[in-house]
Scaffold this active site. Structure first.
Site, mmCIF file in Angstrom:
data_model
loop_
_atom_site.group_PDB
_atom_site.id
_atom_site.type_symbol
_atom_site.label_atom_id
_atom_site.label_comp_id
_atom_site.label_asym_id
_atom_site.label_seq_id
_atom_site.Cartn_x
_atom_site.Cartn_y
_atom_site.Cartn_z
ATOM 1 C CD GLU A 71 -2.997 -1.066 2.268
ATOM 2 O OE1 GLU A 71 -2.998 -0.108 3.046
ATOM 3 O OE2 GLU A 71 -3.888 -1.936 2.278
ATOM 4 C CD GLU A 80 -3.388 -5.762 4.137
ATOM 5 O OE1 GLU A 80 -4.234 -4.926 4.519
ATOM 6 O OE2 GLU A 80 -2.165 -5.556 4.186
HETATM 7 C C1 PNW Z 1 -4.210 -1.670 5.632
HETATM 8 N N1 PNW Z 1 -7.134 4.070 4.760
HETATM 9 O O1 PNW Z 1 -4.168 -0.383 6.151
HETATM 10 C C2 PNW Z 1 -2.843 -2.237 6.012
HETATM 11 O O2 PNW Z 1 -2.162 -2.878 4.958
HETATM 12 C C3 PNW Z 1 -2.856 -3.062 7.254
HETATM 13 O O3 PNW Z 1 -1.595 -3.014 7.849
HETATM 14 C C4 PNW Z 1 -3.969 -2.604 8.163
HETATM 15 O O4 PNW Z 1 -3.923 -3.216 9.424
HETATM 16 C C5 PNW Z 1 -5.274 -2.915 7.445
HETATM 17 O O5 PNW Z 1 -5.319 -2.328 6.154
HETATM 18 C C6 PNW Z 1 -6.519 -2.475 8.224
HETATM 19 O O6 PNW Z 1 -6.542 -1.092 8.383
HETATM 20 C C7 PNW Z 1 -4.977 0.674 5.763
HETATM 21 O O7 PNW Z 1 -7.304 4.962 5.617
HETATM 22 C C8 PNW Z 1 -5.074 1.724 6.665
HETATM 23 O O8 PNW Z 1 -7.600 4.185 3.593
HETATM 24 C C9 PNW Z 1 -5.785 2.838 6.335
HETATM 25 C C10 PNW Z 1 -6.400 2.917 5.092
HETATM 26 C C11 PNW Z 1 -6.291 1.876 4.182
HETATM 27 C C12 PNW Z 1 -5.571 0.747 4.535
#
Ligand code: PNW
Length: 464
Positions: free
Chosen positions: A165, A363
């Site tokens: 990401e 994921e």
């Molecule tokens: C992903 N957003 O994080 C990550 O790859 C993981 O480490 C995380 O634990 C998981 O999704 C759940 O949150 C994100 O704000 C965090 O768009 C924030 C965002 C997207 C993905």
């Protein structure tokens, strides 16, 4: 529609180093930007840090046994850069590498395929002190790090992911500042995005030069399934802007070898993009063996004033006028709407956009307020429902021609959910943060049945 997943479909679970390992001082590990950030008062909910997390560093063997009991075919984890190359440059830490060797060997001994992510957000603090991702040099440091890990683990790991990401690293890290390193500088965020892409390209080159031929190399993106609230030209333009700033900013150079022209126009007031050098697009577009897609929820945008006034710096520099709306439907504990249709949209989009590129869902999952009952069992029917509907959608995409080889639930364990600390639980396995005891939730048993049968129907009757 077939109710059976294809023969050989890979069932996995995912975690990341800073979210699970703990042991932040062990064996010469130095701080990453997430250590600094989480130890800065006010940055992470309740002052939580990854100092101990799930103590996976010391309990990995127990966790591999859990995976084996689940019947997992693959485990996606990340390598902590400052654990294996403490200063972000120069020599490796053999003790750090040994941890991942032991983990990988244990996985292989249990018939579980390791899927290794090189960068899941824990940049060595020394590299941030030298400017971090807004500096071009960081991309070269990443390529050296990739080569170092490939040299140490290339004989036993077949599946490699460069970045997790990069959108989050660039825009949550440098534009909104809600993630480490917590900077709020839109121009720096755009530079960071480019240097993350460059790091990916240089990293793939380094991996190809070091790994045996059988190795497969990928990147894990979090493409935004963004829809316009209405068919008006203004709302459609809002959708286009977010699509450029969330999706095409990475898929353009990585998959097609060029940035989209509208991205440059939309951000012209913030940067002239002079940090992009002539050959960069060619370096960034490296042939990939597959693409990882992380999916949680879709987005709805409009040009007009929305439900909420904008708060704080934008995650979408150049699209300040765009408003985000909460899509209809039930929500998870993150406040994210449960809507698997975005997953279908993205899978079909990528199989049209890049024919012949296999996909994996690297994921997918949901946070809920899980609590043990008085007998210590953890029942999480909402998570089962979430996973079930997303897997149904995946079956539909497969039937419609999407080439998806695997699915990784986020997450194996409850863990450090970044700025939310330990308050958000994504695991199919519950972690008691007092005792660090692991308790498989009902969803873990449900997932085990899905894996065992390759079907969704069995699990549903028994568990919902
Ligand atoms: C992903 N957003 O994080 C990550 O790859 C993981 O480490 C995380 O634990 C998981 O999704 C759940 O949150 C994100 O704000 C965090 O768009 C924030 C965002 C997207 C993905």
């Amino acid at each position: 529609m077939p109710s059976q997943f294809p023969h050989g479909f890979v069932w996995g679970a995912a975690t990341a180093a800073y979210q699970t390992e703990g042991a932040v001082h062990a064996d010469g590990r130095t701080p990453s930007i997430w250590d600094t950030f989480s130890h800065t008062p006010g940055r992470v909910r309740a002052g939580d840090t990854g100092d101990i997390a799930d103590d996976h560093y010391h309990r990995y063997d127990q966790d591999v046994r859990l995976m084996s009991q689940l019947g997992l075919g693959a485990y996606r984890f990340s390598v902590s850069w400052p654990r294996v190359q403490p200063t972000g440059r120069g020599p490796a830490s053999q003790a750090g590498l040994d941890f991942y060797r032991r983990l990988v060997d244990d996985l292989l001994a249990h018939g579980i395929q390791p899927v290794l992510t090189l960068y899941h957000w824990d940049l060595p603090q020394e590299l941030e002190d030298a400017g971090g991702w807004p500096e071009r040099e960081t991309a070269h440091r990443f390529a050296d790090y990739a080569q170092l890990v490939a040299g140490a683990l290339g004989d036993r790991v077949q599946e490699w992911i460069t970045l997790n990401e990069p959108w989050c690293s660039a825009f949550l890290g440098y534009a909104t500042g809600v993630h480490a390193p917590g900077r709020t500088d839109a121009a720096a965020a755009l530079r960071a995005a480019h240097h993350l892409s460059l790091a990916h390209g240089l990293g793939v080159q380094a991996l190809r030069a070091t790994l045996p031929r059988r190795a497969r190399v990928a990147v894990a993106l979090n493409p935004n399934a963004v829809r316009a609230r209405s068919a008006s030209a203004e709302d459609e333009d809002a959708r286009r802007r977010i699509d450029a700033l969330a999706n095409r900013i990475f898929t353009g150079p990585m998959l097609h070898g060029a940035y989209p022209a509208d991205l440059f126009t939309d951000t012209a007031a913030i940067t002239d993009w002079s940090f992009v050098q002539a050959d960069d697009a060619r370096t960034i577009r490296q042939p990939l063996d597959w693409l990882g897609i992380n999916y949680y929820t879709p987005s709805v945008v409009s040009a007009a004033t929305g439900d909420r006034p904008p708060s704080g710096p934008t995650a979408y520099p150049g699209a300040e006028e765009v408003t985000f709306h909460q899509p209809p439907g039930t929500r998870t504990a993150m406040g994210w709407t449960v809507d698997p249709s975005g997953l279908y949209e993205l899978l079909m989009r990528f199989c049209r956009e890049v024919p012949g590129l296999p996909l994996a869902i690297t994921e997918n999952g949901a946070a809920y307020d899980d609590k043990p009952d008085d007998r210590g069992a953890v029942h999480d029917p909402e998570r089962i429902r979430y996973l079930h509907t997303h897997l149904e959608t995946l079956l539909r995409a497969l039937a419609d021609g999407a080439d998806v080889w695997g699915y990784f639930v986020w997450s194996l364990l409850d863990n450090f959910e970044w700025a939310h600390g330990y308050s958000k639980r994504f695991g199919v396995v519950y972690v008691d943060y007092e005792t660090l005891e692991r308790v498989p939730k009902t969803s873990a048993r449900w997932y085990r049945e899905v894996i065992r049968t390759g079907q969704l129907t069995v699990g549903k009757q028994k568990f919902s």
